[in-house]
Design an enzyme around this catalytic site. Structure first.
Site, PDB file in Angstrom:
ATOM      1  N   THR A   1       7.053   9.113   4.267  1.00  0.00           N
ATOM      2  CA  THR A   1       5.829   8.735   3.552  1.00  0.00           C
ATOM      3  C   THR A   1       4.890   9.947   3.511  1.00  0.00           C
ATOM      4  OG1 THR A   1       4.452   8.025   5.390  1.00  0.00           O
ATOM      5  CG2 THR A   1       6.038   6.409   4.586  1.00  0.00           C
ATOM      6  N   GLU A   2       4.038   9.968   2.521  1.00  0.00           N
ATOM      7  CA  GLU A   2       3.122  11.108   2.378  1.00  0.00           C
ATOM      8  C   GLU A   2       2.215  11.218   3.612  1.00  0.00           C
ATOM      9  OE1 GLU A   2       4.014   9.173  -0.147  1.00  0.00           O
ATOM     10  OE2 GLU A   2       4.945  10.736  -1.386  1.00  0.00           O
TER      11      GLU A   2
ATOM     12  N   GLU B   1       0.521  -1.280  -4.886  1.00  0.00           N
ATOM     13  CA  GLU B   1      -0.522  -0.264  -4.698  1.00  0.00           C
ATOM     14  C   GLU B   1      -1.745  -0.696  -5.504  1.00  0.00           C
ATOM     15  OE1 GLU B   1      -1.245   2.498  -2.782  1.00  0.00           O
ATOM     16  OE2 GLU B   1      -3.046   2.426  -3.994  1.00  0.00           O
ATOM     17  N   ILE B   2      -2.907  -0.589  -4.864  1.00  0.00           N
ATOM     18  CA  ILE B   2      -4.124  -1.095  -5.502  1.00  0.00           C
ATOM     19  C   ILE B   2      -4.740  -0.076  -6.477  1.00  0.00           C
ATOM     20  CG2 ILE B   2      -5.825  -0.352  -3.770  1.00  0.00           C
ATOM     21  CD1 ILE B   2      -6.918  -3.283  -3.916  1.00  0.00           C
TER      22      ILE B   2
ATOM     23  N   GLY C   1       0.849  -1.196   0.000  1.00  0.00           N
ATOM     24  CA  GLY C   1       0.000   0.000   0.000  1.00  0.00           C
ATOM     25  C   GLY C   1       0.873   1.230   0.000  1.00  0.00           C
TER      26      GLY C   1
ATOM     27  N   CYS D   1       2.915   0.970   6.003  1.00  0.00           N
ATOM     28  CA  CYS D   1       2.925   2.346   6.520  1.00  0.00           C
ATOM     29  C   CYS D   1       1.552   2.991   6.400  1.00  0.00           C
ATOM     30  CB  CYS D   1       3.942   3.188   5.742  1.00  0.00           C
ATOM     31  SG  CYS D   1       5.613   2.558   5.858  1.00  0.00           S
TER      32      CYS D   1
ATOM     33  N   ASN E   1      -3.331  -6.092  -5.640  1.00  0.00           N
ATOM     34  CA  ASN E   1      -4.052  -6.217  -4.386  1.00  0.00           C
ATOM     35  C   ASN E   1      -3.232  -7.132  -3.481  1.00  0.00           C
ATOM     36  OD1 ASN E   1      -5.700  -6.772  -2.248  1.00  0.00           O
ATOM     37  ND2 ASN E   1      -7.532  -7.102  -3.487  1.00  0.00           N
TER      38      ASN E   1
ATOM     39  N   ASP F   1      -4.887   1.728   5.697  1.00  0.00           N
ATOM     40  CA  ASP F   1      -6.246   2.226   5.922  1.00  0.00           C
ATOM     41  C   ASP F   1      -6.774   1.619   7.224  1.00  0.00           C
ATOM     42  OD1 ASP F   1      -6.215   3.685   3.560  1.00  0.00           O
ATOM     43  OD2 ASP F   1      -6.831   1.950   2.374  1.00  0.00           O
TER      44      ASP F   1
END
Ligand code: SAM
Length: 216
Positions: free
Chosen positions: A190-191, A58-59, A35, A112, A92, A115
């Protein structure tokens, strides 16, 4: 899986007898960011660990494309000398992790700011669970590390409980974890980490070591 298009600088020469067959890599992917979002961790880690191949999963398709294009641009800006060891694919991770990696292939997995899925009926969508932890254990080599960070204390507790109760993992004591340079990168680069910083929020970090399997 033909990895050579993602890591061309690490691909061996095409075979003379079978020129169309995928080119093998000179080393395997060993670091995965699950992710990865917009790829801040990958871009920061790539120059620090230049000999390790790292991959973001990344999905979201457009986010994956953004990260891959950013990596291509960084390679070009650096004359092809840097960022060759980073790549991102759309996947995924809850479904296909063991399709990409062999048993014990990985040395580090980063999770990191996953969700949080706050509602109890949504907890099954969390990317840390007993079943998924067994998949992480399968692809991680003994001594390999799962790095987790979140700003949601309840999710931190959930991740700690699920890794602590899994027979393949042990928690790395916090004082030892703080010595690991990747922890600082994970906190700052990370963002989501930057967003939490701006909002003066807390960040909860926990690292888990993959144990040796018992001999039967
Ligand atoms: N790790 C990044 C960071 O710290 O800035 C992004 C964190 S963001 C809150 C969670 C990311 O996980 C999103 O980009 C989301 O699309 C991705 N994601 C959620 N479920 C996923 C899955 N099953 N497989 C791969 N990526 C997933």
């Amino acid at each position: 899986m033909d990895w050579s298009e993602y890591y061309p600088a690490f691909a061996s020469e095409a075979s003379e007898t079978q020129p169309d067959s995928p080119r093998q890599l000179t080393k395997n992917v060993e670091i995965v960011d699950i992710g990865c979002g917009f790829g801040g961790l990958l871009m920061a880690l790539a120059p620090i660990l230049p000999d390790s191949l790292m991959l973001g999963l990344e999905i979201r398709t457009h986010v994956t494309q953004f990260v891959q294009e950013k990596i291509w641009a960084l390679r070009e800006q650096n004359g092809g000398q840097k960022y060759q060891n980073a790549a991102c694919i759309r996947a995924n991770s809850m479904k296909f992790l063991p399709n990409f990696f062999k048993k014990e292939q990985l040395s580090k997995i980063f999770i990191c700011f996953p969700d949080p899925h706050f509602k109890a009926r949504k907890h099954k969508a969390r990317i840390v669970s007993t079943t998924l932890n067994s998949e992480y254990a399968f692809v991680l080599r003994p001594g390999g590390i799962v790095y987790t960070i979140t700003d949601v204390e309840a999710l931190h507790q959930w991740m700690v409980e699920h890794f602590n109760s899994h027979p393949s993992f042990e928690r790395i004591p916090d004082d030892e974890a703080e010595q690991d340079p990747c922890v600082d990168v994970m906190r700052r680069e990370t963002e989501e980490g930057k967003k939490v910083e701006r909002n003066k929020g807390l960040k909860f970090v926990a690292l888990f070591r993959r144990l040796e399997d018992p001999s039967w």
